[in-house]
Design a protein around this motif. Structure first.
Motif, PDB file in Angstrom:
ATOM      1  N   GLY A   1       0.806  -1.226   0.000  1.00 10.60           N
ATOM      2  CA  GLY A   1       0.000   0.000   0.000  1.00 10.60           C
ATOM      3  C   GLY A   1       0.832   1.265   0.000  1.00 10.60           C
ATOM      4  N   ARG A   2       0.160   2.369   0.390  1.00  9.78           N
ATOM      5  CA  ARG A   2       0.808   3.682   0.260  1.00  9.78           C
ATOM      6  C   ARG A   2       1.605   4.051   1.492  1.00  9.78           C
ATOM      7  N   VAL A   3       2.603   3.285   1.739  1.00  8.04           N
ATOM      8  CA  VAL A   3       3.465   3.533   2.896  1.00  8.04           C
ATOM      9  C   VAL A   3       4.853   3.776   2.343  1.00  8.04           C
ATOM     10  N   ASP A   4       5.542   4.818   2.835  1.00  4.99           N
ATOM     11  CA  ASP A   4       6.921   5.029   2.371  1.00  4.99           C
ATOM     12  C   ASP A   4       7.857   4.282   3.332  1.00  4.99           C
ATOM     13  N   LEU A   5       8.009   2.992   3.051  1.00  3.66           N
ATOM     14  CA  LEU A   5       8.752   2.131   3.977  1.00  3.66           C
ATOM     15  C   LEU A   5      10.221   2.539   4.059  1.00  3.66           C
ATOM     16  N   HIS A   6      10.777   2.944   2.928  1.00  2.00           N
ATOM     17  CA  HIS A   6      12.186   3.350   2.914  1.00  2.00           C
ATOM     18  C   HIS A   6      12.386   4.517   3.888  1.00  2.00           C
ATOM     19  N   ALA A   7      11.495   5.481   3.816  1.00  2.00           N
ATOM     20  CA  ALA A   7      11.618   6.653   4.695  1.00  2.00           C
ATOM     21  C   ALA A   7      11.438   6.242   6.162  1.00  2.00           C
ATOM     22  N   ILE A   8      10.484   5.342   6.414  1.00  2.02           N
ATOM     23  CA  ILE A   8      10.242   4.902   7.806  1.00  2.02           C
ATOM     24  C   ILE A   8      11.515   4.284   8.376  1.00  2.02           C
ATOM     25  N   LEU A   9      12.148   3.389   7.594  1.00  2.00           N
ATOM     26  CA  LEU A   9      13.344   2.704   8.102  1.00  2.00           C
ATOM     27  C   LEU A   9      14.518   3.679   8.235  1.00  2.00           C
ATOM     28  N   GLN A  10      14.690   4.543   7.227  1.00  2.00           N
ATOM     29  CA  GLN A  10      15.782   5.538   7.276  1.00  2.00           C
ATOM     30  C   GLN A  10      15.620   6.433   8.513  1.00  2.00           C
ATOM     31  N   ASP A  11      14.421   6.942   8.703  1.00  2.00           N
ATOM     32  CA  ASP A  11      14.173   7.858   9.831  1.00  2.00           C
ATOM     33  C   ASP A  11      14.447   7.148  11.150  1.00  2.00           C
ATOM     34  N   PHE A  12      14.012   5.900  11.208  1.00  2.54           N
ATOM     35  CA  PHE A  12      14.238   5.156  12.448  1.00  2.54           C
ATOM     36  C   PHE A  12      15.735   5.007  12.718  1.00  2.54           C
ATOM     37  N   LEU A  13      16.479   4.625  11.703  1.00  2.00           N
ATOM     38  CA  LEU A  13      17.909   4.373  11.910  1.00  2.00           C
ATOM     39  C   LEU A  13      18.631   5.672  12.301  1.00  2.00           C
ATOM     40  N   ILE A  14      18.187   6.787  11.739  1.00  2.00           N
ATOM     41  CA  ILE A  14      18.793   8.075  12.122  1.00  2.00           C
ATOM     42  C   ILE A  14      18.467   8.369  13.594  1.00  2.00           C
ATOM     43  N   SER A  15      17.209   8.124  13.960  1.00  2.00           N
ATOM     44  CA  SER A  15      16.798   8.419  15.346  1.00  2.00           C
ATOM     45  C   SER A  15      17.501   7.500  16.350  1.00  2.00           C
ATOM     46  N   ALA A  16      17.973   6.348  15.872  1.00  2.00           N
ATOM     47  CA  ALA A  16      18.643   5.404  16.780  1.00  2.00           C
ATOM     48  C   ALA A  16      20.163   5.558  16.705  1.00  2.00           C
ATOM     49  N   GLY A  17      20.607   6.734  16.297  1.00  2.00           N
ATOM     50  CA  GLY A  17      22.047   6.984  16.138  1.00  2.00           C
ATOM     51  C   GLY A  17      22.832   6.819  17.434  1.00  2.00           C
ATOM     52  N   ASP A  18      22.148   6.957  18.575  1.00  2.00           N
ATOM     53  CA  ASP A  18      22.840   6.752  19.858  1.00  2.00           C
ATOM     54  C   ASP A  18      23.252   5.289  20.053  1.00  2.00           C
ATOM     55  N   LEU A  19      22.569   4.371  19.358  1.00  2.00           N
ATOM     56  CA  LEU A  19      22.881   2.943  19.527  1.00  2.00           C
ATOM     57  C   LEU A  19      23.735   2.403  18.373  1.00  2.00           C
ATOM     58  N   ILE A  20      23.525   2.959  17.189  1.00  2.00           N
ATOM     59  CA  ILE A  20      24.146   2.387  15.986  1.00  2.00           C
ATOM     60  C   ILE A  20      25.520   2.989  15.736  1.00  2.00           C
ATOM     61  N   VAL A  21      26.518   2.130  15.548  1.00  2.00           N
ATOM     62  CA  VAL A  21      27.877   2.609  15.267  1.00  2.00           C
ATOM     63  C   VAL A  21      28.026   2.870  13.762  1.00  2.00           C
ATOM     64  N   ASP A  22      27.490   1.965  12.964  1.00  2.00           N
ATOM     65  CA  ASP A  22      27.620   2.081  11.515  1.00  2.00           C
ATOM     66  C   ASP A  22      26.481   1.265  10.897  1.00  2.00           C
ATOM     67  N   GLY A  23      26.100   1.579   9.679  1.00  2.00           N
ATOM     68  CA  GLY A  23      25.010   0.807   9.081  1.00  2.00           C
ATOM     69  C   GLY A  23      24.859   1.080   7.604  1.00  2.00           C
ATOM     70  N   VAL A  24      24.114   0.194   6.942  1.00  2.00           N
ATOM     71  CA  VAL A  24      23.832   0.379   5.522  1.00  2.00           C
ATOM     72  C   VAL A  24      22.390  -0.063   5.264  1.00  2.00           C
ATOM     73  N   VAL A  25      21.676   0.744   4.467  1.00  2.00           N
ATOM     74  CA  VAL A  25      20.347   0.331   4.032  1.00  2.00           C
ATOM     75  C   VAL A  25      20.485  -0.078   2.571  1.00  2.00           C
ATOM     76  N   ALA A  26      20.028  -1.257   2.233  1.00  2.38           N
ATOM     77  CA  ALA A  26      20.179  -1.747   0.853  1.00  2.38           C
ATOM     78  C   ALA A  26      19.422  -0.826  -0.098  1.00  2.38           C
ATOM     79  N   SER A  27      20.083  -0.477  -1.204  1.00  4.34           N
ATOM     80  CA  SER A  27      19.430   0.443  -2.143  1.00  4.34           C
ATOM     81  C   SER A  27      18.651  -0.318  -3.214  1.00  4.34           C
ATOM     82  N   SER A  28      18.774  -1.624  -3.237  1.00  6.20           N
ATOM     83  CA  SER A  28      18.030  -2.432  -4.218  1.00  6.20           C
ATOM     84  C   SER A  28      17.779  -3.812  -3.622  1.00  6.20           C
TER      85      SER A  28
END
Ligand SMILES: Cc1cc2nc3c(=O)[nH]c(=O)nc-3n(C[C@H](O)[C@H](O)[C@H](O)COP(=O)(O)OP(=O)(O)OC[C@H]3O[C@@H](n4cnc5c(N)ncnc54)[C@H](O)[C@@H]3O)c2cc1C
Length: 484
Positions: free
Chosen positions: A296-323
């Motif tokens: 449906g009409r959910v911007d899942l990429h944005a949801i995951l990106q925003d979450f990972l940015i907001s969890a920057g206090d926990l995450i040392v490094d990361g990658v979101v698959a672009s494909s």
């Protein structure tokens, strides 16, 4: 009744007389591929292998075995790995392979349900679902080999349990041939049905000890149109668990997989195939592979990106698959680690679980206990965080001889299970008890549970012919053959 010894040829003649032509194999070469499981660790020589073409064939076999006291072992894809699906070494058990009962009986995208025969390979069943724009969410490394009946008999889990539940949560109904040959038709498509006991639950996770599952009615779900995959590196398992707790809430509960891998596992995966690069620029002690999916009409990429940015206090490094292809590359690390963890040799497998909230403490305590008791052994730790299910495997030091490896496995398993007990956990969250975990299981089961389980077994399999010696010790009355 005491055990009776009957010559092998006589038992075979009895079986041949009772069964239709072409479904019984007894020549050594013909039965070879039914004698060893996926790992090669468990071997058994059956009296015969029966490959039914219909439910009636299964019923005939069970009637004959019940009348003649011949033990029967249902076999799926042989990926269970606890010594339950191969015959005993002595040549007295009949293996019933469900491989020819593998058809799709019906599928409905309105009911979001399918009825599939027990011998259908899980991956094939998933393809049938996808053809109707649906998914069958049971997903894990062995899906190209394991069969749906095996998934039911072991209550299989996998990567997607945190969103969709285990096999138990996905089964709407079953068709089962009982030990005496009667067919129980519980193949419902109903979502709600409160008429008395929910009998199907008895067979789910019963490891072939209560009946032969011949068909399964399964829940399906809409096929997601968006799938996002990320790999993140963290400082500790505690941080991974804090990330998990936030991920489910902040990603609108769209997370479908949350796989924990300690650094040692990443090293094993990288060493398994030439040309693979470290997935992140920073080397971290702990990694988490996250997958989210939606339609449906959910911007899942944005949801995951925003979450990972907001969890920057926990995450040392990361990658979101672009494909999707890059996502598959991240999952490949997880698969390669599993395949390569034993350095081509034996290793101790455990599949324990603890309450999710205590998982970080458990991993820390178990690794500390192992480092203290067996500093030269290599632990390989990974698991499905969403169901508190962790593999704490142990690889022996290079060059250790076979007997010393047996001792190492026995001792390290004891160390791990002691910690599991302290955390009120389970010593089997995936593969079941079979033969391999029987002693440890019986040592821990309480009297009331043991009594109830024994009564259920007696009620459904009074002769004790269904998979004797799996989960519980065999009865003395089960048939033996004269020629070993
Ligand atoms: C690489 C790998 C990854 C895995 N990952 C996971 C995971 O993530 N989660 C998980 O839960 N498990 C996992 N497993 C374990 C295994 O794949 C599952 O237990 C699977 O469900 C077993 O199915 P099978 O068809 O191979 O069963 P088998 O190994 O053939 O049999 C397993 C048990 O089920 C019984 N059985 C089989 N078919 C029937 C039937 N029709 N009726 C009655 N009893 C039957 C057998 O007698 C035996 O006791 C993994 C295994 C491997 C090798």
């Amino acid at each position: 009744m005491d055990a009776v010894t009957v010559p092998r040829e006589k038992l075979l003649a009895t079986l041949k007389a009772a069964l239709p032509y072409g479904i019984l194999l007894s020549a050594k070469d013909d039965i070879e591929r039914y004698t060893r499981d996926w790992s090669g660790d468990h071997f058994g020589m059956p009296l015969a292998v029966v490959r039914p073409r219909s439910v009636d064939d299964v019923s005939l076999l069970m009637r004959c075995c019940s009348a003649n006291n011949i033990p029967v072992v249902p076999q799926g894809g042989l990926t269970g790995l606890v010594g339950a699906a191969v015959a005993a070494p002595g040549g007295g058990e009949v293996v019933i392979s469900l491989e020819r009962l593998n058809k799709l009986r019906s599928i409905s995208a309105i009911d979001f349900a399918m009825v599939v025969e027990a011998g259908c390979i899980l991956e094939e069943a998933k393809r049938h679902a996808e053809a109707e724009d649906c998914i069958l969410p049971i997903t894990f490394g062995a899906q190209g080999s394991c069969r749906v009946g095996g998934n039911v008999a072991t209550n299989a889990g996998g990567f997607n349990v945190l969103r969709y539940g285990m096999t138990r949560d996905l089964v709407l109904g079953l068709e089962v041939v009982l030990a005496d040959g009667r067919v129980w038709n519980g193949l419902k498509l109903l979502r709600k049905d409160n008429r008395g006991y929910d009998l199907k639950q008895l067979f789910i996770g019963s490891e072939g000890t209560l009946g032969v599952v011949t068909a399964v009615s399964l829940k399906l779900f809409p096929k997601p149109t968006q799938v996002e995959t990320a790999l993140v590196g963290l400082r500790s398992v505690s941080d991974a668990m804090a990330l998990y707790a936030r991920a489910r809430r902040e990603c609108s509960d769209l997370v479908t997989a949350f796989e924990l891998i300690l650094r040692g596992g990443i090293d094993i995966a990288l060493g398994a195939r030439a040309g693979l690069r470290d997935p992140l620029s920073e080397v971290c002690p702990v990694y988490v592979l996250i997958e989210a999916s939606a339609g449906g009409r959910v911007d899942l990429h944005a949801i995951l990106q925003d979450f990972l940015i907001s969890a920057g206090d926990l995450i040392v490094d990361g990658v979101v698959a672009s494909s999707r292809a890059q996502g598959d590359q991240l999952w490949l690390l997880r698969e390669l680690m599993v395949e390569a963890q034993g350095r081509g040799g034996r290793y101790l497998r455990t599949d324990v679980s603890v309450p999710i909230s205590t998982l970080a403490g458990f991993v820390e305590d178990a690794l500390q206990a192992l480092a203290k008791s067996h500093p030269d052994a290599l632990p390989v730790t990974y698991g499905h965080v969403g169901d508190g299910n962790i593999h704490l495997n142990v690889v022996p030091p290079v060059g250790m001889d076979g007997r010393a490896i047996d001792v190492l496995f026995h001792e390290t398993e004891g160390v791990i299970f002691d910690v599991v007990d302290r955390y009120n956990g389970s010593l089997s969250a995936e593969h079941g008890i079979g033969k391999v975990k029987q002693q440890a299981f019986l040592k821990r089961i309480d009297d009331v549970s043991l009594d109830l389980a024994g009564r259920i077994k007696d009620a459904l399999d009074p002769g004790g012919i269904m998979s004797p010696g799996r989960i519980f010790p065999p009865r003395a009355s089960v048939q033996e053959t004269g020629e070993r």
